[in-house]
Each structure stands twice: as structure tokens, then as C-alpha cells.
Scaffold this motif. Structure first.
Motif, short mmCIF file in Angstrom:
data_model
loop_
_atom_site.label_atom_id
_atom_site.label_comp_id
_atom_site.label_asym_id
_atom_site.label_seq_id
_atom_site.Cartn_x
_atom_site.Cartn_y
_atom_site.Cartn_z
N GLN A 178 66.45 22.39 42.86
CA GLN A 178 65.92 23.49 43.67
C GLN A 178 66.59 24.81 43.31
O GLN A 178 65.94 25.85 43.20
CB GLN A 178 66.09 23.18 45.15
CG GLN A 178 65.16 22.12 45.65
CD GLN A 178 65.46 21.71 47.08
OE1 GLN A 178 66.37 22.22 47.72
NE2 GLN A 178 64.68 20.76 47.59
N LYS A 179 67.91 24.78 43.13
CA LYS A 179 68.62 26.01 42.78
C LYS A 179 68.24 26.50 41.39
O LYS A 179 68.17 27.69 41.16
CB LYS A 179 70.14 25.78 42.88
CG LYS A 179 70.59 25.63 44.31
CD LYS A 179 72.08 25.44 44.42
CE LYS A 179 72.47 25.22 45.86
NZ LYS A 179 73.54 26.05 46.29
N GLU A 181 65.34 25.98 39.91
CA GLU A 181 63.97 26.49 39.94
C GLU A 181 63.93 27.93 40.42
O GLU A 181 63.03 28.68 40.08
CB GLU A 181 63.10 25.60 40.83
CG GLU A 181 62.74 24.30 40.15
CD GLU A 181 61.97 23.33 41.05
OE1 GLU A 181 61.84 23.60 42.25
OE2 GLU A 181 61.50 22.31 40.51
N ALA A 182 64.93 28.33 41.19
CA ALA A 182 65.01 29.72 41.66
C ALA A 182 65.23 30.68 40.48
O ALA A 182 64.86 31.85 40.55
CB ALA A 182 66.13 29.86 42.69
#
Length: 184
Positions: A178-179, A181-182
Motif C-alpha cells: 500500500q505504501k 503504491e502511493a
């Protein structure tokens, strides 16, 4: 013949007899790798250096207990990891919640969406992002992905069950994903 040209077993035998040059040679061969292992866990250069040096002292004083000298590097690595985790736990106060008490998401086969392109990420960016994870996530991912430990070994090191370890690594991967993908 200089010590740098000798086999590790020969140098360790000299260490057992108290040869300080042999001990220095062992230190020179392994200090960088052991420092990096400690640093990845404690995230402080000075503490990592202290842990590394304490680990070498411990290894040299307990060298007689090592049955197979060829396994010295993995034995030393285990000492450094255990000392690093022990140091971190002693210096960090946090509330522990048993993973069995928390509902968790079951990761799909790879846990990576097919449309996300990880090829453009640089290793440095991944490592920096890993450093922003919670300590237990960072430690478990480091031990699993970088150091190559399996779930049972990590569970033993972190004092959790293998199934909790798998769950923690799954969550850590998801958090890391998730991090990352940021950044995309």
C-alpha cells in the motif's frame, strides 16, 4: 601465509587458542554484514555498532561451544539478530496484542494486483519504505525477505508461533504494498 588467505576454520582454530590477530581477521571479515543486520533491526547507527561489537565479544567468548566451525557465520548472524531484537524490546515500550485475537485478511496467491508495475521501483525506495513500517512488520520482513529465514525460525526469534509469523508477514507485505503504491 597471512590470515586473510586462510580458510575460516583455520582462523577460528587460532581464535580458540586466543590469537588476537585471528580474532581481528574474523572481525574484519564479518563486521559489515553484522552491522547491517543490527542496523536494520534497531534503526540507530550507534546502537547497531554496540550490538555488533557485543555480539562479536559474545561469539569469541563462547567459541568453544560451537560444534561445527563451518557454521560460524550463521551462528554469529543468529547472535546478532537475537541481541538486536532483545535490545529493541528492552528499549522500546509498546503494547503487544496477540495476533490470534485480531481478524486478518487472507492473502491471495501473490498478494499483488496484476495491474501494478513493481519493476520501476528502486531497491532504495523499497528499503526506505520498509523502514517506515511498524517495528514488528519491518523486523519480520527483513528476516524473511532479506535475511532468508523461514516462518518457524522467525517465529522462534520473535517469540511468536509460525502461524502468527505468517500472518504478520502477510500483513507487513500488504502494508508495504500500500505504501509503495502511493509512490506510483
Amino acid at each position: 601465509m597471512t590470515l586473510t588467505n586462510q580458510d575460516i576454520v583455520q582462523v577460528l582454530r587460532l581464535c580458540k587458542s586466543g590469537n588476537q590477530q585471528a580474532q581481528m581477521e574474523i572481525y574484519e571479515r564479518y563486521y559489515k554484514a553484522m552491522y547491517n543486520i543490527a542496523y536494520r533491526i534497531v534503526k540507530n547507527s550507534f546502537e547497531a555498532e554496540d550490538i555488533m561489537q557485543e555480539s562479536f565479544l559474545s561469539a569469541f567468548t563462547k567459541l568453544d561451544s560451537l560444534k561445527e566451525l563451518r557454521t560460524f557465520s550463521s551462528w554469529l548472524k543468529r547472535i546478532v539478530i537475537n541481541n538486536s531484537i532483545q535490545h529493541y524490546k528492552k528499549n522500546t515500550k509498546y503494547q503487544e496484542i496477540p495476533l490470534d485475537d485480531v481478524l486478518y485478511k487472507i492473502e491471495d496467491d501473490f498478494g499483488i494486483t496484476q495491474d501494478y508495475d513493481f519493476k520501476n521501483l528502486k531497491a532504495k525506495q523499497v528499503l526506505e519504505t520498509m523502514n517506515s513500517l511498524k517495528h514488528n512488520y519491518r523486523t519480520s520482513l527483513t528476516l524473511h525477505l532479506i535475511e532468508g529465514y523461514d516462518y518457524e525460525e522467525i517465529g522462534e526469534i520473535m517469540s511468536i508461533t509460525a502461524s502468527n509469523c505468517r500472518t504478520m508477514i502477510s500483513r507487513a507485505k500488504e502494508s508495504l504494498r500500500q505504501k509503495l503504491e502511493a509512490f506510483a
